[in-house]
Write an enzyme that holds these catalytic residues in place. Structure first.
Site, mmCIF file in Angstrom:
data_model
loop_
_atom_site.group_PDB
_atom_site.id
_atom_site.type_symbol
_atom_site.label_atom_id
_atom_site.label_comp_id
_atom_site.label_asym_id
_atom_site.label_seq_id
_atom_site.Cartn_x
_atom_site.Cartn_y
_atom_site.Cartn_z
ATOM 1 N N HIS A 161 41.247 31.316 37.832
ATOM 2 C CA HIS A 161 42.638 31.925 37.514
ATOM 3 C C HIS A 161 43.678 31.398 36.243
ATOM 4 C CE1 HIS A 161 41.804 35.171 41.191
ATOM 5 N NE2 HIS A 161 40.742 35.656 39.908
ATOM 6 N N ASP A 207 55.067 29.677 22.032
ATOM 7 C CA ASP A 207 55.967 31.024 20.780
ATOM 8 C C ASP A 207 54.557 30.848 19.899
ATOM 9 O OD1 ASP A 207 57.185 33.002 18.909
ATOM 10 O OD2 ASP A 207 58.832 31.747 18.642
ATOM 11 N N HIS A 248 40.537 26.622 41.189
ATOM 12 C CA HIS A 248 40.364 28.734 40.342
ATOM 13 C C HIS A 248 39.650 28.248 39.603
ATOM 14 C CE1 HIS A 248 43.676 29.725 43.034
ATOM 15 N NE2 HIS A 248 43.266 31.113 41.948
ATOM 16 N N GLU A 294 49.869 28.119 50.825
ATOM 17 C CA GLU A 294 50.228 29.405 49.379
ATOM 18 C C GLU A 294 50.985 30.809 50.394
ATOM 19 O OE1 GLU A 294 48.187 32.916 48.557
ATOM 20 O OE2 GLU A 294 46.560 32.785 48.827
ATOM 21 N N HIS A 310 41.659 48.716 45.174
ATOM 22 C CA HIS A 310 42.026 47.058 44.880
ATOM 23 C C HIS A 310 42.526 47.160 46.669
ATOM 24 C CE1 HIS A 310 43.965 43.417 43.821
ATOM 25 N NE2 HIS A 310 44.828 43.272 44.271
ATOM 26 N N VAL A 311 41.687 45.810 47.057
ATOM 27 C CA VAL A 311 42.667 44.813 47.842
ATOM 28 C C VAL A 311 42.903 43.721 47.770
ATOM 29 C CG1 VAL A 311 41.488 46.149 49.466
ATOM 30 C CG2 VAL A 311 40.535 43.910 48.702
ATOM 31 N N SER A 312 44.550 42.781 47.738
ATOM 32 C CA SER A 312 44.159 41.540 47.607
ATOM 33 C C SER A 312 42.886 40.555 47.827
ATOM 34 C CB SER A 312 45.765 41.209 48.098
ATOM 35 O OG SER A 312 46.251 39.942 47.795
ATOM 36 N N GLY A 313 43.048 39.367 46.831
ATOM 37 C CA GLY A 313 42.517 38.549 46.970
ATOM 38 C C GLY A 313 43.553 37.180 48.105
ATOM 39 N N HIS A 314 44.407 37.345 48.093
ATOM 40 C CA HIS A 314 45.150 36.745 49.180
ATOM 41 C C HIS A 314 45.857 36.973 50.555
ATOM 42 C CE1 HIS A 314 46.992 35.069 45.415
ATOM 43 N NE2 HIS A 314 46.685 36.286 44.974
#
EC number: 3.1.-.-
Length: 557
Positions: free
Chosen positions: A75, A445, A73, A195, A366-370
């Protein structure tokens, strides 16, 4: 490294015992498939470093075997390192439509898009790379177009779940394909990579749709301008913000390059539905009444140069936060970012804003995506793996995932908690620890990629903590003695005007030491510099308990 023939090997180059930098590989005989290539941001121990990406030494050493990069995905912790990988080894990249669009943005910035081999896949795709057959299944997460991956090799079957939760009422789809997951489980999963981000959280993760109701309610209650910050890649959250703005009759302005880019790509590909006329330029937002404007911006992690931080510091050139405005932070803090985010929130309160943040309570933004514990157990039950390798998490998360696996009947010694670079080998229905391969961090860097070096980082840390002292002495080329008084320049060590007596003593010490060294006949400048540096360093530490970087400079005239 020569690996045994007809054995299946699995390893991580990033993503174990850390959050971010996800990168995994499957290898069978002469074929290597890479899964994801992410990045993570540095902490305060790496001053000047912009990005951390996986060390891909093993892939470079075996690039004739690397068949492709397959991406779960879009991210950053899964695609952020792709441009740097393709600069070193130009392999085909397989990704879903939205993920591919986000990768294209990155490759375009790096001037790599025209040379890249990008292939589009979806949950119904099936491809064969070398001797490995790959198929996919749909999962739900906080960004559309997420895929789990099923690898079928002559040596065994492997599943990588990608990031997932079981959201049965997603904002803009797709639904997690439980039937396909169960079908894969029936075919036989010998090793599962799953995960572990929320392995410590009991129960189920709430649906993303819950947040949409809270956002709409906050927009209705707001009396003036609304500022809302979230991850640009959380397209589902962005869609809910768009919907709330439209329903409350507000125009929507975008701040932050990544936000503008993601909204553009997601809209173009049909993953984001933005009503015509809703978007306005940020510079034009003051032309509308405050109660008719929403500003959607980046910076939900308190990043110093992001839009929200600049707004909180009243340093944005086009938009200002006024007393009574509502500021919503619709994202959770990534571990390590809490302090920066708290500082931004403090500044917002100082400006007189009404600030809404956090994931708990009736106003949770907010809610988690996991997936939480029950979802991780559901995945294990659907896949019925012989062996589990918990991935994507710090050690405590991987450890908790192992306990969850035991609770659904997987034997403890069939769960491998490993480090980046540790290979697991599988043959004849038995998995066991295998050889270790090169892994670690590659530091970005500016335009430099690779090992910046421990000495460089040590010097940066020293400069940031104790400052620098430059000692300039001028010697006669013929007579070898000082012709002018030494000049001492302090940067980040002491403020000269407030330390005149101390600086006077330093001048006298430098003068006396240089007279002693040159009077003894020393004429090797490196020797003189080292002895001067040691003498001054000892004196300064005795007086101040600090160790500034000391740079002696000798000029001959």
């Amino acid at each position: 490294m020569n690996l045994a023939h007809n054995k299946l090997y699995i390893a991580a180059l990033g993503g174990l015992n850390e959050i971010g930098k996800n990168m995994y590989l499957i290898q069978y005989n002469q074929d290597i498939i890479v899964i994801d290539c992410g990045s993570k941001f540095p902490d305060e121990t790496l001053p000047g470093i912009d990005l951390i990406i996986p060390d891909v030494t093993y892939l470079l050493e075996n690039q004739d075997k690397v068949r492709a990069l397959v991406v779960t995905h879009g991210h950053e912790d899964h695609i952020g390192g792709i441009p740097y990988l393709l600069k070193q080894i130009n392999i085909p990249v397989y990704a879903s439509r939205l993920t591919r669009g986000l990768i294209e943005l990155k490759l375009k910035e790096h001037g790599l898009l025209r040379k890249a081999d990008l292939q589009t896949v979806d949950s119904k795709s099936s491809i064969t790379l070398g001797g490995i057959q790959i198929s996919f299944f749909a999962t739900s997460h906080s960004i559309p177009d997420c895929l789990g991956i099923f690898f079928q090799t002559p040596g065994g079957n492997v599943v990588h779940t990608g990031d997932f939760k079981f959201d049965m009422s997603p904002v803009n789809g797709p639904y997690p394909d439980l039937h396909r997951m169960a079908e894969i489980g029936k075919q036989g999963v010998h090793v599962l990579l799953s995960e572990s981000t929320n392995a410590e959280r009991p129960g189920f993760t709430p649906s993303e749709r819950v947040v949409g109701d809270h956002i709409l309610d906050a927009f209705i209650r707001a009396k003036q301008k609304v500022f809302i910050s979230t991850f640009a890649s959380n397209v589902s959250r962005v869609q809910q913000i768009v919907n709330a703005a439209f329903e409350t009759g507000r125009k929507l302005a975008l701040l932050g390059r990544s936000m503008i880019n993601v909204v553009s790509v997601a809209s173009e590909l049909g993953y984001l539905d933005v009503p015509e006329g809703l978007l306005i330029e940020a510079i034009d937002s003051d032309q509308f009444p405050p109660d008719e404007v929403v500003v959607l911006c980046t910076g939900s992690q308190g990043e110093t140069m992001a839009a929200l931080s600049r707004l909180a510091a009243s340093k944005h050139p086009h938009v200002k936060i006024a007393p009574g405005d509502t500021v919503i932070i619709a994202a959770g803090a990534i571990p390590g970012n809490e302090r920066n985010l708290a500082h931004v929130i403090d500044n917002l309160y100082v400006l007189g804003a009404r600030v809404i943040y956090g994931s708990s309570g009736a106003a949770g933004m907010h809610v988690s995506g996991h997936g939480s514990q029950e979802e991780l157990k559901l995945m294990l039950t659907l896949m019925k793996p012989d062996y589990l390798i918990p991935v994507h998490g710090e050690f405590r998360m991987l450890y908790q995932h192992r306990q969850l696996a035991e609770s659904v009947g997987i034997e403890r010694d069939h769960v491998f908690i490993v480090n980046n670079g540790d290979m697991i080998q599988y043959k004849d229905s038995v998995a066991s620890p295998g050889p270790k391969i090169a892994s670690g961090n590659s530091l970005v860097d500016g335009l430099i990629m690779g090992d910046v070096g421990n000495i460089v980082l040590r010097d940066r840390r020293q400069l940031s903590s104790d400052g620098m002292l430059v000692i300039v002495t001028t010697l006669s080329k013929t007579e070898k003695h000082m012709v002018t008084a030494p000049e001492i320049i302090s940067r980040g060590f002491v403020f000269v005007k407030d330390s005149e007596e101390f600086m006077k003593e330093l001048h006298e010490l430098v003068q006396n030491k240089m007279d002693e060294l040159t009077g003894s006949g020393a004429n090797q400048w490196n020797v003189i510099k080292r002895k001067l540096k040691d003498e001054i360093g000892h004196y300064i530490y005795a007086q101040t308990k600090r160790r500034p970087m000391i740079l002696p400079i000798i000029i001959e005239v």
